[in-house]
Design a protein around this motif. Sequence first.
Motif, PDB file in Angstrom:
ATOM      1  N   GLN A  27       0.830  -1.205   0.000  1.00  0.00           N
ATOM      2  CA  GLN A  27       0.000   0.000   0.000  1.00  0.00           C
ATOM      3  C   GLN A  27       0.870   1.262   0.000  1.00  0.00           C
ATOM      4  OE1 GLN A  27      -3.834   0.639   0.270  1.00  0.00           O
ATOM      5  NE2 GLN A  27      -2.589   2.172  -0.732  1.00  0.00           N
ATOM      6  N   HIS A  28       1.971   1.252   0.735  1.00  0.00           N
ATOM      7  CA  HIS A  28       2.874   2.395   0.720  1.00  0.00           C
ATOM      8  C   HIS A  28       3.472   2.610  -0.665  1.00  0.00           C
ATOM      9  CE1 HIS A  28       3.509   2.016   5.365  1.00  0.00           C
ATOM     10  NE2 HIS A  28       2.381   2.622   5.044  1.00  0.00           N
ATOM     11  N   GLU A  29       3.794   1.522  -1.355  1.00  0.00           N
ATOM     12  CA  GLU A  29       4.326   1.654  -2.712  1.00  0.00           C
ATOM     13  C   GLU A  29       3.269   2.260  -3.637  1.00  0.00           C
ATOM     14  OE1 GLU A  29       8.017   0.593  -1.790  1.00  0.00           O
ATOM     15  OE2 GLU A  29       7.390   1.008  -3.850  1.00  0.00           O
ATOM     16  N   ALA A  30       1.997   1.854  -3.466  1.00  0.00           N
ATOM     17  CA  ALA A  30       0.934   2.406  -4.302  1.00  0.00           C
ATOM     18  C   ALA A  30       0.712   3.885  -3.987  1.00  0.00           C
ATOM     19  CB  ALA A  30      -0.356   1.616  -4.080  1.00  0.00           C
ATOM     20  N   TRP A  31       0.799   4.276  -2.753  1.00  0.00           N
ATOM     21  CA  TRP A  31       0.614   5.678  -2.391  1.00  0.00           C
ATOM     22  C   TRP A  31       1.765   6.549  -2.897  1.00  0.00           C
ATOM     23  CZ3 TRP A  31      -1.239   4.746   3.327  1.00  0.00           C
ATOM     24  CH2 TRP A  31      -2.622   4.454   3.313  1.00  0.00           C
ATOM     25  N   ASP A  32       2.957   5.961  -3.004  1.00  0.00           N
ATOM     26  CA  ASP A  32       4.074   6.733  -3.558  1.00  0.00           C
ATOM     27  C   ASP A  32       3.831   7.075  -5.024  1.00  0.00           C
ATOM     28  OD1 ASP A  32       6.666   4.944  -1.677  1.00  0.00           O
ATOM     29  OD2 ASP A  32       5.385   6.680  -1.142  1.00  0.00           O
ATOM     30  N   ILE A  33       3.051   6.246  -5.706  1.00  0.00           N
ATOM     31  CA  ILE A  33       2.736   6.503  -7.114  1.00  0.00           C
ATOM     32  C   ILE A  33       1.537   7.421  -7.239  1.00  0.00           C
ATOM     33  CG2 ILE A  33       2.092   5.416  -9.300  1.00  0.00           C
ATOM     34  CD1 ILE A  33       3.516   2.883  -8.320  1.00  0.00           C
ATOM     35  N   ASP A  34       0.446   7.101  -6.501  1.00  0.00           N
ATOM     36  CA  ASP A  34      -0.782   7.907  -6.552  1.00  0.00           C
ATOM     37  C   ASP A  34      -1.482   7.750  -5.208  1.00  0.00           C
ATOM     38  OD1 ASP A  34      -3.456   8.328  -9.004  1.00  0.00           O
ATOM     39  OD2 ASP A  34      -3.154   9.224  -7.023  1.00  0.00           O
ATOM     40  N   ARG A  35      -1.678   8.869  -4.510  1.00  0.00           N
ATOM     41  CA  ARG A  35      -2.294   8.828  -3.186  1.00  0.00           C
ATOM     42  C   ARG A  35      -3.749   8.394  -3.248  1.00  0.00           C
ATOM     43  NH1 ARG A  35       0.239   8.273   1.615  1.00  0.00           N
ATOM     44  NH2 ARG A  35      -1.201   8.845   3.290  1.00  0.00           N
ATOM     45  N   ALA A  36      -4.395   8.524  -4.405  1.00  0.00           N
ATOM     46  CA  ALA A  36      -5.802   8.157  -4.535  1.00  0.00           C
ATOM     47  C   ALA A  36      -6.008   6.671  -4.798  1.00  0.00           C
ATOM     48  CB  ALA A  36      -6.461   8.970  -5.648  1.00  0.00           C
ATOM     49  N   ALA A  37      -4.936   5.938  -5.006  1.00  0.00           N
ATOM     50  CA  ALA A  37      -5.067   4.508  -5.315  1.00  0.00           C
ATOM     51  C   ALA A  37      -5.506   3.742  -4.062  1.00  0.00           C
ATOM     52  CB  ALA A  37      -3.756   3.962  -5.838  1.00  0.00           C
ATOM     53  N   GLN A  38      -6.434   2.812  -4.268  1.00  0.00           N
ATOM     54  CA  GLN A  38      -6.908   1.952  -3.182  1.00  0.00           C
ATOM     55  C   GLN A  38      -6.420   0.530  -3.414  1.00  0.00           C
ATOM     56  OE1 GLN A  38     -11.113   2.235  -2.344  1.00  0.00           O
ATOM     57  NE2 GLN A  38     -11.230   4.324  -3.170  1.00  0.00           N
ATOM     58  N   LEU A  39      -6.062  -0.120  -2.318  1.00  0.00           N
ATOM     59  CA  LEU A  39      -5.505  -1.467  -2.407  1.00  0.00           C
ATOM     60  C   LEU A  39      -6.247  -2.371  -1.421  1.00  0.00           C
ATOM     61  CD1 LEU A  39      -3.094  -2.820  -3.946  1.00  0.00           C
ATOM     62  CD2 LEU A  39      -1.820  -2.614  -1.816  1.00  0.00           C
ATOM     63  N   ALA A  40      -6.478  -3.611  -1.814  1.00  0.00           N
ATOM     64  CA  ALA A  40      -7.145  -4.573  -0.934  1.00  0.00           C
ATOM     65  C   ALA A  40      -6.677  -5.974  -1.284  1.00  0.00           C
ATOM     66  CB  ALA A  40      -8.661  -4.476  -1.051  1.00  0.00           C
ATOM     67  N   LEU A  41      -6.679  -6.826  -0.277  1.00  0.00           N
ATOM     68  CA  LEU A  41      -6.324  -8.232  -0.459  1.00  0.00           C
ATOM     69  C   LEU A  41      -7.543  -9.073  -0.098  1.00  0.00           C
ATOM     70  CD1 LEU A  41      -4.343 -10.618  -0.868  1.00  0.00           C
ATOM     71  CD2 LEU A  41      -3.697 -10.354   1.536  1.00  0.00           C
ATOM     72  N   PHE A  42      -7.935  -9.973  -1.008  1.00  0.00           N
ATOM     73  CA  PHE A  42      -9.090 -10.837  -0.790  1.00  0.00           C
ATOM     74  C   PHE A  42      -8.601 -12.279  -0.637  1.00  0.00           C
ATOM     75  CE2 PHE A  42     -12.486  -7.838  -1.590  1.00  0.00           C
ATOM     76  CZ  PHE A  42     -11.856  -6.857  -2.323  1.00  0.00           C
ATOM     77  N   LEU A  43      -9.011 -12.924   0.435  1.00  0.00           N
ATOM     78  CA  LEU A  43      -8.660 -14.327   0.683  1.00  0.00           C
ATOM     79  C   LEU A  43      -9.798 -15.220   0.202  1.00  0.00           C
ATOM     80  CD1 LEU A  43      -7.107 -14.064   4.263  1.00  0.00           C
ATOM     81  CD2 LEU A  43      -5.985 -13.838   2.039  1.00  0.00           C
ATOM     82  N   CYS A  44      -9.436 -16.352  -0.387  1.00  0.00           N
ATOM     83  CA  CYS A  44     -10.424 -17.251  -1.009  1.00  0.00           C
ATOM     84  C   CYS A  44     -10.310 -18.655  -0.427  1.00  0.00           C
ATOM     85  CB  CYS A  44     -10.219 -17.303  -2.531  1.00  0.00           C
ATOM     86  SG  CYS A  44     -10.369 -15.707  -3.348  1.00  0.00           S
ATOM     87  N   ASP A  45     -11.438 -19.361  -0.441  1.00  0.00           N
ATOM     88  CA  ASP A  45     -11.501 -20.778  -0.103  1.00  0.00           C
ATOM     89  C   ASP A  45     -11.714 -21.535  -1.406  1.00  0.00           C
ATOM     90  OD1 ASP A  45     -13.417 -22.777   2.305  1.00  0.00           O
ATOM     91  OD2 ASP A  45     -11.966 -23.328   0.777  1.00  0.00           O
ATOM     92  N   SER A  46     -10.644 -22.180  -1.889  1.00  0.00           N
ATOM     93  CA  SER A  46     -10.715 -22.830  -3.201  1.00  0.00           C
ATOM     94  C   SER A  46     -11.682 -24.007  -3.209  1.00  0.00           C
ATOM     95  CB  SER A  46      -9.317 -23.299  -3.621  1.00  0.00           C
ATOM     96  OG  SER A  46      -8.780 -24.191  -2.663  1.00  0.00           O
ATOM     97  N   ARG A  47     -11.860 -24.671  -2.078  1.00  0.00           N
ATOM     98  CA  ARG A  47     -12.753 -25.834  -2.045  1.00  0.00           C
ATOM     99  C   ARG A  47     -14.213 -25.425  -2.200  1.00  0.00           C
ATOM    100  NH1 ARG A  47     -10.785 -28.421   3.498  1.00  0.00           N
ATOM    101  NH2 ARG A  47     -10.870 -26.191   3.974  1.00  0.00           N
ATOM    102  N   ARG A  48     -14.591 -24.314  -1.614  1.00  0.00           N
ATOM    103  CA  ARG A  48     -15.968 -23.836  -1.733  1.00  0.00           C
ATOM    104  C   ARG A  48     -16.133 -22.753  -2.789  1.00  0.00           C
ATOM    105  NH1 ARG A  48     -17.798 -21.900   3.977  1.00  0.00           N
ATOM    106  NH2 ARG A  48     -15.747 -20.906   3.907  1.00  0.00           N
ATOM    107  N   SER A  49     -15.010 -22.323  -3.402  1.00  0.00           N
ATOM    108  CA  SER A  49     -15.027 -21.277  -4.417  1.00  0.00           C
ATOM    109  C   SER A  49     -15.689 -20.010  -3.884  1.00  0.00           C
ATOM    110  CB  SER A  49     -15.749 -21.771  -5.690  1.00  0.00           C
ATOM    111  OG  SER A  49     -15.606 -20.819  -6.737  1.00  0.00           O
ATOM    112  N   LEU A  50     -15.216 -19.579  -2.698  1.00  0.00           N
ATOM    113  CA  LEU A  50     -15.778 -18.418  -2.027  1.00  0.00           C
ATOM    114  C   LEU A  50     -14.681 -17.416  -1.682  1.00  0.00           C
ATOM    115  CD1 LEU A  50     -18.383 -19.799   0.552  1.00  0.00           C
ATOM    116  CD2 LEU A  50     -18.856 -18.543  -1.551  1.00  0.00           C
ATOM    117  N   ILE A  51     -15.041 -16.136  -1.717  1.00  0.00           N
ATOM    118  CA  ILE A  51     -14.193 -15.085  -1.170  1.00  0.00           C
ATOM    119  C   ILE A  51     -14.596 -14.940   0.295  1.00  0.00           C
ATOM    120  CG2 ILE A  51     -13.481 -12.677  -1.350  1.00  0.00           C
ATOM    121  CD1 ILE A  51     -14.445 -12.721  -4.257  1.00  0.00           C
TER     122      ILE A  51
END
Length: 297
Positions: A27-51
């Motif tokens: 996120q700090h690297e993204a803010w160094d490029i553009d402060r308006a950039a939003q970052l998120a990490l989504f974890l998934c369960d591959s067995r149920r195919s769910l976020i």
Amino acid sequence: MPPRTLATLATVLSAARDADAALTLLQHEAWDIDRAAQLALFLCDSRRSLITERLTPQDGTVGRTPMTVSVDHLPPAIRRALVSGATLADFGTESDDYLKLLGLSPQQGGGILTVRGLTLDGELVGFVAVYEPRRRFGNRVVERLSPAIDLFALAFERIAEHDARFEAVQALEALTRNIHAEYNTAVRGLKAELDEARRQNGSPEGAAGHRIGELERALAAARSEAENRGARLTAVEDQISRAVSRLEEAHLQLHTQGEVVRSQGRTLYEIEKALDESSSDAVEIVRKIRAAFSARS
């Protein structure tokens, strides 16, 4: 991004102990490029195919939000890019719609949502999402951030493998403890049975004596119970006898009282009859009343 910066980022990411720390660095690297950039990490369960969870960096901390969104809700092209684990893919003009589906807030002027899959052993375990404002000129944020995202993917894979090994070790230790406990229980049970068998086989006279003692104690208890029941029966019979005697006396008293009442009733009847049949002669009335009392006596 200069090579020194990439080298420094790679070193720092290699020292990150968990996904929160690595995501904060990205996120700090993204803010160094553009402060308006939003970052998120989504974890998934591959067995149920769910976020299952969304991680969002916020002022040095990482917010965690549980989710139950199916991966199948994403467009097929995006799903294929995520499963490949090495391709950036954006939602184009549908970015704002899918951004709402993923629980993020779109910017006022609109933007572009780009995702990059994270895989472990060929299965999708999560993906990074970058949301940036639309630009008419210049390179996009995600293009400049792409090398850092690749380094983050390597760090995330290392962290995920470490966590998987740790969970496997914990599961193995728990299984080992359960097996050891069951083994000890089984051994103690077998030892007790073996000691009992040895005791019976080694000293049959002792076992027989023990059995005879048990039978004698049971017989004594039965005799004591029989005596107690006999005493209680005798007491009950005595009470019944006294009750029958009192009942007979009560019957005799009732019979005597009944005879007296009937005699008095006959006397009263004779007196009433004498009063009704006789004339006004008082002498005759007295004579009949005396006759009625004489008959009663």
